[in-house]
Design a protein around this motif. Structure first.
Motif, short mmCIF file in Angstrom:
data_model
loop_
_atom_site.label_atom_id
_atom_site.label_comp_id
_atom_site.label_asym_id
_atom_site.label_seq_id
_atom_site.Cartn_x
_atom_site.Cartn_y
_atom_site.Cartn_z
N ILE A 171 12.53 -1.21 4.66
CA ILE A 171 13.11 -0.39 5.73
C ILE A 171 12.03 0.26 6.59
N TYR A 172 10.94 0.70 5.94
CA TYR A 172 9.87 1.42 6.63
C TYR A 172 8.54 0.70 6.39
N PRO A 173 8.31 -0.43 7.09
CA PRO A 173 7.16 -1.28 6.78
C PRO A 173 5.83 -0.71 7.25
N ALA A 174 4.76 -1.19 6.65
CA ALA A 174 3.41 -0.72 6.97
C ALA A 174 2.93 -1.23 8.31
N ASP A 175 3.50 -2.34 8.80
CA ASP A 175 2.98 -2.93 10.04
C ASP A 175 3.49 -2.23 11.30
N SER A 176 4.33 -1.22 11.14
CA SER A 176 4.73 -0.37 12.28
C SER A 176 4.68 1.07 11.80
N LEU A 177 3.46 1.54 11.56
CA LEU A 177 3.23 2.78 10.82
C LEU A 177 3.86 3.99 11.48
N ASP A 178 3.62 4.18 12.77
CA ASP A 178 4.14 5.38 13.44
C ASP A 178 5.66 5.38 13.41
N SER A 179 6.27 4.25 13.74
CA SER A 179 7.74 4.16 13.74
C SER A 179 8.30 4.39 12.35
N SER A 180 7.62 3.85 11.33
CA SER A 180 8.10 4.01 9.96
C SER A 180 8.03 5.46 9.51
N ASP A 232 -4.24 0.62 5.59
CA ASP A 232 -4.29 0.02 4.25
C ASP A 232 -3.99 1.01 3.13
N ALA A 233 -3.80 2.31 3.50
CA ALA A 233 -3.48 3.32 2.48
C ALA A 233 -1.98 3.59 2.39
N TYR A 234 -1.22 3.13 3.38
CA TYR A 234 0.21 3.46 3.45
C TYR A 234 0.98 2.82 2.29
N GLU A 235 0.85 1.50 2.14
CA GLU A 235 1.64 0.82 1.10
C GLU A 235 1.31 1.31 -0.30
N PRO A 236 0.02 1.50 -0.66
CA PRO A 236 -0.26 2.05 -2.00
C PRO A 236 0.36 3.43 -2.22
N ALA A 237 0.37 4.28 -1.18
CA ALA A 237 0.97 5.61 -1.33
C ALA A 237 2.47 5.50 -1.57
N ILE A 238 3.11 4.57 -0.88
CA ILE A 238 4.56 4.39 -1.07
C ILE A 238 4.85 3.84 -2.46
N ARG A 239 4.07 2.90 -2.91
CA ARG A 239 4.31 2.34 -4.25
C ARG A 239 4.08 3.39 -5.33
N LYS A 240 3.10 4.25 -5.13
CA LYS A 240 2.86 5.32 -6.09
C LYS A 240 4.01 6.32 -6.10
N GLY A 241 4.55 6.64 -4.92
CA GLY A 241 5.59 7.65 -4.84
C GLY A 241 6.98 7.15 -5.18
#
Length: 481
Positions: free
Chosen positions: A304-313, A284-293
């Motif tokens: 392209i790099y979705p949160a629901d496949s974290l390792d692959s992204s 749940d921290a991945y998407e907020p970090a991406i939106r901030k950056g």
């Protein structure tokens, strides 16, 4: 200092020693036995076809993060390329680590040009000058030289393409998994990086040295060990002599070597280089970090790099930001200036690599394009001796050799390789070579925009600070259209 000329016959049947470097990391698939190691390590190796005359020349620069490796490694054996493809193959050593890339005000003061660092690049340039003068004695054509390399070797190829000192020394270039990241300037802060001299001076202090004299009092082994422990990361330096600007800026200005390029990257680059990744965040921290950056580019990034496949992204983000963007940027730049160039993705897996979670890992294409799959021994995942694997290797050897021969990669019985153009055409090497239109275009456009904005801002490097590590993205700039 070059070896003086000699007239008598001289035995040259053994590889020269490797340059000083740290020992391989335990468990690394890249660990290898290098044999003797010495500061007297600037040698090169030549394989030539029998009765060679005016043959194309293929000069290979080894990888290893500018820290490890040697031209004598088994995977770089040029015998098969020479025998089956008619190339004169050259591999070389160059200074590594602190001995190859330390910039320091004390060293600059000793230089007639007032510069330091870039010693490894100087060695590579000197090797190409040697090839230009001497390769004819081995049956090679000094006017048909291709410089090639993988990883730090591919980075070196790009640096040679942008170096005024290497102009005219080669006619084509091959860059496998290059990375056009930010370079420090020798004497001033630039692009968010401190000067290379100040970094070198701080390094010396951490190593317990007050000046260059103290560093020279250390053995090569101690220099290598202490600099690694102190966190030294060797890289090229903008010194206004060997390198005059950031690599990408030199291409934008059209000041690079006017040569065709073959360049690409591997689907699984980061699977064997996980140390390049940051610790995985909570889902749940991945998407907020991406939106901030990534601000206004966040939606495109998350598609392209979705949160629901974290390792692959996360694996794909670092791969694309470093290797994918660099390869396509290089090919796109050359094509825009009218030099027909060729783009590829290596997406081939085989049982031992796939079982280890290393599908198409960093450098896994090398045994195929060199024809040395049988030399890839443990801890490298074993490549099976099958018709399929040998067929892929034979095709890749032919593509690479024909590019070195006449600037057009072709392999009899395999698919035609389209030149790169606005449609972003390329070749994919999976079970067999296949053309692939629109290869990674949306990914390239995203990272090109990110790099462009950081360059325009002037105070943010474009390195591994991507994905969840990205600093806030600068706003849109008119230069980035």
């Amino acid at each position: 200092m070059a070896v003086p000329d000699w007239a008598e016959q001289r035995e040259a049947l053994a590889f020269g020693p490797a340059c000083p470097q740290p020992e391989s990391r335990p468990g690394s698939i890249y660990s290898t036995e290098l044999g003797p190691v010495s500061e007297d390590c600037l040698s090169l190796n030549v394989w030539a076809p029998e009765d060679a005359s005016n043959a194309p020349v293929f000069v290979w620069i080894h990888g290893g993060s500018l820290t490890t490796g040697a031209g004598s490694q088994d995977m770089y054996d040029g015998a098969r390329m020479a025998r089956e493809q008619g190339l004169v193959v050259v591999t070389l050593n160059y200074r590594l680590g602190i001995l190859g890339y330390l910039a320091h005000p004390g060293l600059s003061a000793e230089s007639a040009q007032g510069i330091s660092g870039n010693y490894g690049l100087m060695d590579q340039t000197l090797a190409l000058e040697w090839v230009k003068r001497n390769i004819g004695a081995f049956g090679g054509n000094p006017d048909n030289v291709t410089v090639a390399g993988e990883s730090a070797g591919a980075l070196s190829v790009v640096l040679l393409m942008t170096s005024p000192k290497a102009k005219g020394l080669f006619d084509k270039a091959i860059a496998q998994s290059a990375y056009m990241v930010t370079m420090a300037a020798l004497k001033e802060t630039a692009n968010g990086l401190p000067s290379a001299e100040s970094t070198g001076a701080e390094l010396a202090k951490r190593m317990g040295a007050s000046d260059i004299k103290d560093l020279r009092a250390m053995s090569a082994k101690d220099l290598v060990y202490k600099s690694a422990k102190a966190g030294f990361f060797p890289f090229a330096v903008i010194d206004d002599v060997y390198l005059t600007d950031q690599m990408v800026a030199t291409f934008d200005k059209g000041e690079q070597a006017p040569v065709p390029v073959l360049a690409g990257f591997n689907e699984g680059e980061i699977r064997s280089l996980r140390f390049l990744l940051p610790p995985a965040p909570k889902p749940d921290a991945y998407e907020p970090a991406i939106r901030k950056g990534y601000a206004d580019l966040a939606e495109a990034f998350l598609e392209i790099y979705p949160a629901d496949s974290l390792d692959s992204s996360m694996l794909a983000t670092t791969r694309d930001a470093m290797y994918g963007w660099s390869a396509e940027r290089l090919v796109a730049s050359q094509s825009a200036f009218g030099y027909p160039s060729y783009f590829y993705l290596f997406d081939h897996g085989y049982p031992a690599a796939d079982r280890a979670g290393l599908h198409a890992f960093h450098a896994s294409e090398i045994p195929y394009m060199f024809g040395t799959t049988s030399e890839a021994v443990a801890p490298w995942p074993e490549i099976p001796d099958t018709e399929e694997e040998n067929g892929l290797s034979k095709a890749m050897m032919a593509y690479w050799a024909s590019f070195a021969r006449d600037g057009r990669p072709a392999a009899q019985g395999s698919a035609a390789w389209p030149a790169y153009e606005d449609k972003a055409t390329g070749m994919v090497f999976a079970d067999e070579p296949q053309p692939w239109p629109m290869l990674s275009r949306n990914r390239f456009d995203l990272h090109e925009e990110v790099v462009c904005r950081r360059r325009a801002a002037g105070n943010i490097p474009w390195n591994w600070n991507v994905g969840i590590l990205s600093p806030p993205l600068p706003p849109k700039d008119s230069k980035c259209q």
